[in-house]
Design an enzyme around this catalytic site. Structure first.
Site, PDB file in Angstrom:
ATOM      1  N   GLU A 278      14.571 -12.459  32.070  1.00 51.44           N
ATOM      2  CA  GLU A 278      15.101 -11.108  31.828  1.00 51.44           C
ATOM      3  C   GLU A 278      16.027 -10.649  32.952  1.00 51.44           C
ATOM      4  O   GLU A 278      15.798  -9.598  33.555  1.00 51.44           O
ATOM      5  CB  GLU A 278      13.947 -10.108  31.711  1.00 51.44           C
ATOM      6  CG  GLU A 278      12.924 -10.406  30.630  1.00 51.44           C
ATOM      7  CD  GLU A 278      11.688  -9.501  30.719  1.00 51.44           C
ATOM      8  OE1 GLU A 278      11.568  -8.685  31.666  1.00 51.44           O
ATOM      9  OE2 GLU A 278      10.827  -9.626  29.841  1.00 51.44           O
ATOM     10  N   TYR A 321      18.221   5.220  46.601  1.00 48.29           N
ATOM     11  CA  TYR A 321      17.516   4.135  47.310  1.00 48.29           C
ATOM     12  C   TYR A 321      18.060   3.904  48.711  1.00 48.29           C
ATOM     13  O   TYR A 321      17.699   2.922  49.344  1.00 48.29           O
ATOM     14  CB  TYR A 321      17.668   2.813  46.560  1.00 48.29           C
ATOM     15  CG  TYR A 321      17.423   2.856  45.077  1.00 48.29           C
ATOM     16  CD1 TYR A 321      16.152   3.124  44.568  1.00 48.29           C
ATOM     17  CD2 TYR A 321      18.454   2.605  44.185  1.00 48.29           C
ATOM     18  CE1 TYR A 321      15.941   3.134  43.204  1.00 48.29           C
ATOM     19  CE2 TYR A 321      18.243   2.614  42.817  1.00 48.29           C
ATOM     20  CZ  TYR A 321      16.984   2.888  42.334  1.00 48.29           C
ATOM     21  OH  TYR A 321      16.769   2.895  40.983  1.00 48.29           O
ATOM     22  N   CYS A 350      27.197  19.177  45.193  1.00 56.86           N
ATOM     23  CA  CYS A 350      26.642  20.114  46.170  1.00 56.86           C
ATOM     24  C   CYS A 350      25.254  19.700  46.636  1.00 56.86           C
ATOM     25  O   CYS A 350      24.254  20.361  46.332  1.00 56.86           O
ATOM     26  CB  CYS A 350      26.599  21.504  45.552  1.00 56.86           C
ATOM     27  SG  CYS A 350      28.235  22.001  45.047  1.00 56.86           S
ATOM     28  N   TYR A 378      23.258  -0.953  37.330  1.00 53.85           N
ATOM     29  CA  TYR A 378      22.612   0.321  37.652  1.00 53.85           C
ATOM     30  C   TYR A 378      23.609   1.323  38.240  1.00 53.85           C
ATOM     31  O   TYR A 378      23.262   2.138  39.086  1.00 53.85           O
ATOM     32  CB  TYR A 378      21.410   0.099  38.587  1.00 53.85           C
ATOM     33  CG  TYR A 378      20.437  -0.915  38.026  1.00 53.85           C
ATOM     34  CD1 TYR A 378      19.674  -0.622  36.912  1.00 53.85           C
ATOM     35  CD2 TYR A 378      20.312  -2.189  38.587  1.00 53.85           C
ATOM     36  CE1 TYR A 378      18.800  -1.570  36.363  1.00 53.85           C
ATOM     37  CE2 TYR A 378      19.439  -3.136  38.058  1.00 53.85           C
ATOM     38  CZ  TYR A 378      18.693  -2.824  36.944  1.00 53.85           C
ATOM     39  OH  TYR A 378      17.826  -3.758  36.407  1.00 53.85           O
TER      40      TYR A 378
HETATM   41  N1  LLP Z   1      12.584  -6.835  33.205  1.00 55.37           N
HETATM   42  C1  LLP Z   1      11.898  -5.715  33.455  1.00 55.37           C
HETATM   43  C2  LLP Z   1      10.622  -5.494  32.779  1.00 55.37           C
HETATM   44  C3  LLP Z   1      12.408  -4.769  34.355  1.00 55.37           C
HETATM   45  O1  LLP Z   1      11.703  -3.671  34.614  1.00 55.37           O
HETATM   46  C4  LLP Z   1      13.656  -4.990  34.994  1.00 55.37           C
HETATM   47  C5  LLP Z   1      14.216  -4.022  35.923  1.00 55.37           C
HETATM   48  C6  LLP Z   1      14.349  -6.172  34.683  1.00 55.37           C
HETATM   49  C7  LLP Z   1      13.772  -7.079  33.796  1.00 55.37           C
HETATM   50  C8  LLP Z   1      15.669  -6.506  35.282  1.00 55.37           C
HETATM   51  O2  LLP Z   1      15.568  -6.682  36.654  1.00 55.37           O
HETATM   52  P1  LLP Z   1      16.837  -7.164  37.502  1.00 55.37           P
HETATM   53  O3  LLP Z   1      17.152  -8.580  37.089  1.00 55.37           O
HETATM   54  O4  LLP Z   1      17.950  -6.243  37.201  1.00 55.37           O
HETATM   55  O5  LLP Z   1      16.391  -7.062  38.895  1.00 55.37           O
HETATM   56  N2  LLP Z   1      17.768   1.027  39.326  1.00 55.37           N
HETATM   57  C9  LLP Z   1      17.342   0.048  40.307  1.00 55.37           C
HETATM   58  C10 LLP Z   1      16.778  -1.190  39.672  1.00 55.37           C
HETATM   59  C11 LLP Z   1      15.646  -0.924  38.710  1.00 55.37           C
HETATM   60  C12 LLP Z   1      15.096  -2.165  38.068  1.00 55.37           C
HETATM   61  C13 LLP Z   1      14.146  -1.813  36.983  1.00 55.37           C
HETATM   62  N3  LLP Z   1      13.631  -2.921  36.240  1.00 55.37           N
HETATM   63  C14 LLP Z   1      18.486  -0.257  41.236  1.00 55.37           C
HETATM   64  O6  LLP Z   1      19.557   0.334  41.084  1.00 55.37           O
HETATM   65  O7  LLP Z   1      18.334  -1.038  42.169  1.00 55.37           O
END
Ligand code: LLP
Length: 422
Positions: A278, A321, A350, A378
């Protein structure tokens, strides 16, 4: 990080100058590269190929990272499936031409309406995160006369060593079924008439740079798969989630997909189950940037501010973050050279938390264009209309062509759904 390349007329993405994009579509504007998106997907797929796993693997792009339908459509054409977390994401995937039977549905709080929509669409699997959810899904499936394909998302209690907000695999997290409870829940699931037990799932966090935690989680998951097989519960697939990190800064390299995935994939050799992944960020993060223009320079006693036309509502990661994104001058026909100074790159919102970068050494003039890099994941997906700011346009570069893949929002659209009292 290397998406934008310097030419005589400033930074380019593929064959197009960023200055040209700004002139045509305005700023702030997200810019993506088709070639970079394709290359990121290929890196994942080729790694699976090298390990002899490509034929029995499904790469389910995590839609939440960037849900523009042009991007979803591109990945669908490359053969990807999709990891969704809402009915809204399911609708996007279907609108973009994604195949329902390649969709996995994650998330701790699926509504009954979302469950029904996913059942009716015929998705590949629900990643169930609690005993209650399993019961609800079984009921909903019964009410529409179907069996719901299910994996349990197990929480392996592994420290992913990432930002606490995006770490999901510790037992203190809200995610997944506690590892110690998963075996019994599988036995209950296997006995439910409207549930078809298909697989197992685990995702321990995001922006992971060290391959060890994911490999450790895989070990735990595989041990559970074998324990289940011993009691006659044979799983068809193993979903190892996403999480592979990307390079945001020059001094913090991220391992290539081939390196990051190797320890995990080594453990899967010789097994019979199908595999699901994923990935989100690693497929789109470094394939996108946010183009913005300097509106105002504001020298101060302690700090110099460069107020740009993008803000925390457009790119929330720094504010939320404390994330670091490289910021480069586009250098499109600008006169300013001069000595670089340290600037706080801030937006017009603001709040003092509205910054895009601290202490950036740049030689700036008002009107200069800046590229905020590694913003493909994101970025737009988390953008809001805070301060009644229309969200940016999105443009996809394909060789020498630019395609507008989302128009800039208009102010009137921001309150079109609202009404005053009679
Ligand atoms: N699968 C599940 C169940 C997840 O919760 C997530 C991300 C992914 C896959 C994908 O993960 P990735 O390959 O993108 O790391 N907004 C945050 C990141 C939140 C990630 C949430 N879940 C940021 O900007 O760093």
């Amino acid at each position: 990080m290397s998406l934008a390349v310097m030419h005589q007329d400033g930074l380019h993405v593929e064959g197009v100058a960023l200055g040209e994009i700004a002139a045509r579509f305005g700023t702030p504007c997200y810019v993506y590269s088709r070639a970079a998106l394709t290359a990121a997907y290929a890196a994942y797929r080729d790694t699976l190929q090298v390990h002899g796993l490509a034929d029995r693997s499904l790469i389910c792009y995590a839609v939440k990272a960037n849900s523009n339908i042009a991007i979803l459509n591109l990945f669908a054409r490359l053969g990807a499936g999709f990891d969704i977390v809402s009915g809204g994401e399911l609708a996007r995937v279907l609108a973009a031409g994604g195949a329902a039977d390649k969709v996995v549905f994650s998330g701790v709080g699926k509504s009954r309406t979302e469950m029904r929509a996913a059942l009716e669409a015929g998705i590949h699997c629900f990643n169930v995160e609690s005993a209650s959810e399993l019961g609800q899904l079984s009921e909903v499936a019964g009410s529409v006369g179907r069996r719901a394909p299910v994996s349990l998302r197990v929480n392996p209690d592994v420290d992913a060593k990432t930002h606490p907000y995006i770490s999901t695999g510790l037992k203190t997290a809200k995610f997944g079924v506690a590892f110690g409870e998963a075996f019994d829940l599988y036995r209950r699931a296997a006995a439910l008439p409207h549930i078809a037990v298909k697989g197992i799932d685990c995702h321990i966090g995001s922006q992971l740079l060290d391959p060890a935690p994911a490999a450790e989680a895989a070990d735990k998951v595989l041990a559970l798969v074998d324990r289940l097989a011993a009691v006659g519960i044979h799983l068809e697939h193993i979903d190892l989630g996403g999480g592979m990190g990307i390079q945001y800064r020059a001094d913090e390299p991220a391992p290539a997909a081939s390196v990051y995935l190797a320890p995990m994939l080594a453990k899967l050799k010789g097994r019979r189950e199908k595999l699901v992944f994923e990935p989100g960020r690693s497929l789109v993060g470094n394939a996108g940037l946010l183009l913005t223009r300097v509106e105002v320079l504001k020298p101060g006693e302690e700090k110099h501010f460069a107020v740009v036309d993008a803000a925390m509502n457009d790119l929330m990661r720094p504010a939320l973050y404390d994330a670091w994104h490289d910021i480069q001058k586009v250098g499109a026909g600008e006169t300013a050279t001069g000595t670089p100074m340290s600037y706080e790159i801030v937006g017009p919102v603001c709040e003092s938390g509205d910054f895009l970068g601290h202490d950036r050494k740049l030689a700036l003039s008002e009107g200069d264009l800046l590229a905020i890099l590694s913003a493909g994941a994101y970025g737009m997906a988390m953008a809001s209309n805070y301060n009644s700011r229309p969200r940016p346009a999105e443009v996809m570069i394909d060789g020498a062509e630019m395609h507008l893949i989302r128009r800039r929002e208009e102010v009137a659209q921001l309150f079109a759904l609202e009404s005053v009292l009679p």
